[in-house]
Design an enzyme around this catalytic site. Structure first.
Site, PDB file in Angstrom:
ATOM      1  CB  SER A  15     -75.659 -21.211 -35.460  1.00 54.59           C
ATOM      2  OG  SER A  15     -74.888 -22.225 -36.023  1.00 54.59           O
ATOM      3  CG  HIS A  42     -72.333 -20.152 -37.484  1.00 54.61           C
ATOM      4  ND1 HIS A  42     -72.404 -20.786 -36.270  1.00 54.61           N
ATOM      5  CD2 HIS A  42     -71.652 -19.010 -37.251  1.00 54.61           C
ATOM      6  CE1 HIS A  42     -71.803 -20.058 -35.352  1.00 54.61           C
ATOM      7  NE2 HIS A  42     -71.343 -18.967 -35.921  1.00 54.61           N
ATOM      8  CG  ASP A 133     -69.918 -17.253 -33.087  1.00 52.99           C
ATOM      9  OD1 ASP A 133     -69.344 -16.334 -32.460  1.00 52.99           O
ATOM     10  OD2 ASP A 133     -70.047 -17.268 -34.325  1.00 52.99           O
TER      11      ASP A 133
END
Lengths: 191, 273
Positions: A15, A42, A133
């Site tokens: 990310s 992401h 995540d």
């Protein structure tokens, strides 16, 4: 010539702060490596990303279509707005359901399906990021016999994501980008 | 908490559901179906798979709730604006040549894309002679769709999508805001019929100039996708249009030669003859 390796898939999640690391990893991939690589990054909803342009070195990076079969040596990028899942027969299944960790694609969802379908033949790598995540997903890959690596939180621009994975499983390897590159290269020394 | 379902366990669940309720999930894509079951178990706070099986075998209401949960119903108005722009600019003008325009939204979930279509037909002056058949296997979705009520908090995103799709009107003209809901203008609903239809088991019921089935195929395996492509082919008028989701493809279907590609990236196809 194909080099033998224990991995049938390399999945990389990242990310915030991971883009340059992904670029370095991909650039360093051994030329003879035929293991497919799946990237789950992401991205912003409905905004066409520059990832493809930024990451376009040598091997083309493609967004898979639903039920497309993974091909040797290809690099795949999870398309925006879908969770990207792997089926046991080596085809992709896309999923347009709820956001997970405020994200779609979610790294966890891809990692879970890879852990399920590939077991010990999976290598998961989790890079810099500002939320958790991917942590549970990476732990699942390791639990199912695969290998899990996180970018060293000391090196990562955002340490939350790799640290979350470390906190979840003692069997996850912690490496700096250079070490990850060496690890991959070591797998592909033609034997 | 259950984290994983093995293939054997998945087959057992599919068998129970098929045996007891007649719904066939055996040709759904495994990875996403497993994921839905696991998420449902978290939602229903079930700790063990045995509890899920027992509940399924003993409680039809529980089954109903589960089907509503596991069939994905995430949707948006004017989802993928560039797709809607193409419909508006390239497809609707061709449909305008028909005296009655029949459109099927297959797997319409809670109807957001159906209402988007109605808005575009209205703006093209075609709504009056259009008939929109909107179907889903999930009765709760259809009930919700039929009310024409959309959470107001999404309207900002939908307005943005609408404008990006080339919409030139004031989007707020199409709904009335009340408390935290937006109620779609009832005049837009006059030629829409919502009813239950299951792509797995049900058949052709009419002939259409356009079928929209976006982000439904992804939950099916190739076998079921093949069946549904055939169903769509048989349900289309010659030269009728088929629209799929942005990452869905006819590439892997044996039927692909019966369709021409109208727009590849936006997944608009046309029955050849």
């Amino acid at each position: 010539m194909h080099s033998s390796t224990r991995f049938d898939i390399i999945a990389i999640g990242g990310s915030a702060g991971s883009l340059s690391v992904v670029a370095r990893l991909l650039k360093a991939l051994p030329g003879e490596m035929d293991t497919p690589v799946v990237l789950i990054m992401h991205r912003l909803k409905n905004v066409s990303s520059e990832l493809n342009r930024l990451l376009a070195f040598g091997r083309p990076i493609q967004e898979p279509e639903d039920k497309e079969r993974m091909k040797a040596g290809h690099i795949y990028l999870a398309p925006q707005n879908y969770h990207l899942l792997l089926e046991a027969d080596g085809t992709f299944s896309l999923d347009y359901s709820e956001l997970v960790h405020y994200s779609r694609p979610a790294i966890d969802e891809s990692f879970y399906s890879i852990a399920d379908a590939y077991g010990k033949r999976a290598l998961g790598i989790l890079l810099s990021g500002a939320n958790a995540d991917g942590a549970e997903g990476l732990a699942r890959i390791v639990k199912n016999g695969g290998a899990g690596i996180v970018q060293d939180p000391m090196e990562a621009e955002f340490r939350i994501m790799p640290q979350a994975a470390i906190d979840m499983s003692a069997d996850i390897k912690i490496m700096k980008t250079d070490e990850i590159i060496s690890f991959i290269k070591d797998q592909y020394h033609t034997k | 908490m259950v984290e994983e379902i093995s293939n054997t366990e998945l087959q057992e669940l599919i068998f129970i559901i098929q045996h007891q309720y007649g719904y066939d999930f055996s040709d759904y894509a495994q990875a996403s179906l497993k994921r839905r079951f696991i998420r449902f178990m978290g939602h229903a706070q079930l700790e063990k798979l045995a509890e899920l099986k027992l509940q399924l075998q003993t409680d039809p209401d529980f089954f109903k709730k589960m089907v509503e949960y596991i069939t994905v119903n995430v949707t948006e108005m004017f989802r993928d604006p560039q797709f809607y722009q193409l419909l508006r600019d390239d497809v609707l003008p061709r449909l305008a040549t028909y005296p009655i325009i029949k459109i099927w939204h297959a797997g319409c979930a809670t109807g957001e894309e159906v209402y988007s279509m109605a808005i575009m037909l209205q703006e093209a002056g075609l709504l009056e002679r259009s008939r929109i058949y909107a179907t889903d296997m999930n009765a709760a979705n259809l009930e919700k769709a039929n009310t024409g009520i959309v959470p107001l908090r999404w309207m900002k995103d939908y307005t943005h999508n609408y404008i990006q799709s080339g919409g030139l009107h004031d989007f707020s003209d199409y709904y009335t805001a009340r408390y935290d809901s937006a109620i779609i203008n009832p005049a837009l609903r006059r030629n829409i019929i919502f009813f239950q239809h299951n792509l797995v088991t049900d058949h052709v019921f009419n002939e259409f100039q356009l079928i929209c089935c976006r982000n439904v195929f992804i939950y099916f395996n190739r076998t079921l996708q093949e069946r549904v492509v055939t169903l769509f082919y048989d349900s289309l008028a010659p030269r009728g249009y088929l629209a799929l989701g942005m990452k869905e493809s006819l590439l892997f279907s044996k039927e692909r030669k019966k369709f021409e590609v109208v727009n590849g990236p936006n997944k608009i196809f046309r029955r050849k003859y």
